[in-house]
Design an enzyme around this catalytic site. Sequence first.
Site, PDB file in Angstrom:
ATOM      1  N   ALA A 184      50.961  50.102  31.512  1.00  0.00           N
ATOM      2  CA  ALA A 184      51.863  50.552  30.548  1.00  0.00           C
ATOM      3  C   ALA A 184      53.216  51.205  31.140  1.00  0.00           C
ATOM      4  O   ALA A 184      53.827  52.188  30.501  1.00  0.00           O
ATOM      5  CB  ALA A 184      51.172  51.491  29.338  1.00  0.00           C
TER       6      ALA A 184
ATOM      7  N   GLN B 225      64.748  38.752  41.392  1.00  0.00           N
ATOM      8  CA  GLN B 225      65.689  39.875  40.955  1.00  0.00           C
ATOM      9  C   GLN B 225      66.829  40.100  41.946  1.00  0.00           C
ATOM     10  O   GLN B 225      67.720  40.762  41.717  1.00  0.00           O
ATOM     11  CB  GLN B 225      64.722  41.048  40.599  1.00  0.00           C
TER      12      GLN B 225
ATOM     13  N   HIS C 238      72.362  70.268  68.208  1.00  0.00           N
ATOM     14  CA  HIS C 238      70.961  70.219  67.462  1.00  0.00           C
ATOM     15  C   HIS C 238      70.610  71.271  66.419  1.00  0.00           C
ATOM     16  O   HIS C 238      70.435  72.334  67.074  1.00  0.00           O
ATOM     17  CB  HIS C 238      70.007  69.537  68.437  1.00  0.00           C
TER      18      HIS C 238
ATOM     19  N   LYS D 134      78.309  64.899  69.500  1.00  0.00           N
ATOM     20  CA  LYS D 134      77.082  64.703  68.752  1.00  0.00           C
ATOM     21  C   LYS D 134      76.535  65.766  67.960  1.00  0.00           C
ATOM     22  O   LYS D 134      76.318  66.888  68.289  1.00  0.00           O
ATOM     23  CB  LYS D 134      75.827  64.159  69.635  1.00  0.00           C
TER      24      LYS D 134
ATOM     25  N   ASP E 121      65.248  43.038  36.700  1.00  0.00           N
ATOM     26  CA  ASP E 121      63.845  42.795  36.652  1.00  0.00           C
ATOM     27  C   ASP E 121      63.602  42.045  35.552  1.00  0.00           C
ATOM     28  O   ASP E 121      62.518  41.188  35.354  1.00  0.00           O
ATOM     29  CB  ASP E 121      63.334  44.260  36.479  1.00  0.00           C
TER      30      ASP E 121
ATOM     31  N   ASN F 212      68.500  48.630  36.355  1.00  0.00           N
ATOM     32  CA  ASN F 212      67.929  48.539  37.777  1.00  0.00           C
ATOM     33  C   ASN F 212      69.186  48.288  38.675  1.00  0.00           C
ATOM     34  O   ASN F 212      68.966  47.815  40.046  1.00  0.00           O
ATOM     35  CB  ASN F 212      66.691  47.635  38.078  1.00  0.00           C
TER      36      ASN F 212
ATOM     37  N   LYS G 288      65.827  54.761  36.860  1.00  0.00           N
ATOM     38  CA  LYS G 288      66.358  53.664  35.972  1.00  0.00           C
ATOM     39  C   LYS G 288      66.761  53.979  34.599  1.00  0.00           C
ATOM     40  O   LYS G 288      67.828  53.380  33.680  1.00  0.00           O
ATOM     41  CB  LYS G 288      65.077  52.655  35.533  1.00  0.00           C
TER      42      LYS G 288
ATOM     43  N   GLY H 214      54.237  38.956  43.310  1.00  0.00           N
ATOM     44  CA  GLY H 214      55.204  39.730  42.984  1.00  0.00           C
ATOM     45  C   GLY H 214      56.465  39.630  43.855  1.00  0.00           C
ATOM     46  O   GLY H 214      57.518  39.776  43.821  1.00  0.00           O
TER      47      GLY H 214
END
Length: 498
Positions: free
Chosen positions: A353, A467, A111, A136, A320, A305, A284, A460
């Site tokens: 916007a 989408q 670890h 591990k 979208d 997207n 994007k 939404g």
Amino acid sequence: MICVTLGRGRHRTLLEEWGQAAEAGAELVELRIDCLRSEINLKRLLTDRRTPIVFTVRRGADGGLWRGNEEKRLLLLREAIVTGVEYVDLELDIAKSIPRFGKTKRIVSYHNFRETPADLDTIAEQAREANADVVKIATMAKSVADASRILEAAARSSEKVPTVGIAMGPLGVFTRVLGRKFGAPFTFAGFNPERIFAPGMLQFDELRRDYGYERINAQTEVYAVLGDPIAHSLSPAVHNAAFQKLGINAVYVPLLIPNGKLRDSLDLLSWLDIKGMSVTIPHKEAILPMLRQADGAVDRLKACNTVVIKDKVWTGHNTDYHAAMGVLEEAYGGATSDEVSVLMDKQVLILGAGGVARTIAYGLSRRGAGVAITNRDDERAARVAAEVGCRHISWAARASTPCDILINGTPVGMHPNVDESPVPPAAFRAGMVVFDTIYHPENTMFLKLARERECRTISGVDMFVRQAALQFTLFTGKNAPDDLMRQVVARKLGVTRD
């Protein structure tokens, strides 16, 4: 298999939680003995075991809470082996000093909560040489490169001894899921959300239900959502449920990729052979130079997207755009037979916007609607309006501007600020279509006020599910189980809602 990590301060509480985990379906439990604050009673803990266990007494230097001396800790580990526990966790530096005994399997662990060292292959080799049944390695990921390196190193080591490789922290969450594909015998998960034992650790129910962890194998195809932030994305749960429903051997994971690191990060992860990606903020636009092909919406909006990767060809889409237009047209009964949109001549006011506002404004303008954009930053509203080819109005006039469709493209009203609305009640008039692009919560104050004034509303969630369904079809070529996707969203929002 998923190993559920449990650690409590009292024996009684630990035993109770162990029983709850067993009832919930846990097949293996890691008992963090170092969390106990009283004198440790192994007989009480181990006589009637609810499940097979990993017996762990973690030192402070390795992220644990052990307060006693090292001699006593080693004695506890030896006593647990003598009692026949299924697994014992032995740190790399002490593993050779504790001999194998009976049927107990040895997890030899390393670890590092500070960094991911360069010599991961050497660490794995040393662990294997310490008579490990399972190796591990858990290290802190400070970059996507760190996370990729540890998963790759674990995959190489698993060819010799089953190896669990975990990149701790938000950048390495995907390693906790994909390890199974590359030979890890199990991964570690929490059970009580209030008790987190390592940064980035997922919960048992989340791994089992939202990722379908037990279904993953070497042939499982990988899909991902890219963004920053990404931790609370609903996309993994939605897409993984759809994969499972249709019997598709695939898994969808979140990839936290910081702004400006997209190309480098995806180059580092190319060995995962990702088949498709959902792309969110802030990538994007940054993804565009990496595409070989793109649909018309991507070309027009300069935003992507969704990426489908086939034969190493990256094709970009913008679901979208199509989802937003679809839910708005559906509110008016759909497109007419002569392909003229039902949205033609509708007067629309868009609040905000940003990217989603710009996408919706462009789509509505192309369909012949009269679109106006407003934003607290008037200059930004004017700039986006000019780019789209619509008009803008001042923020102060938003409540008095008549419209047929009112759309919220701002974050106002998003969880946790659920009592806020971007417009006052006077902005709503009976018969309007009111659309909120926020999906958490689904029933925003904006929509509540609209319904009180007899408006038709679109949430939404309607856009998100649409989408996501379009993405799923692009990824798989199959019709998405829309109803199931909506149910998953409702479940996830119900779980996270205060």
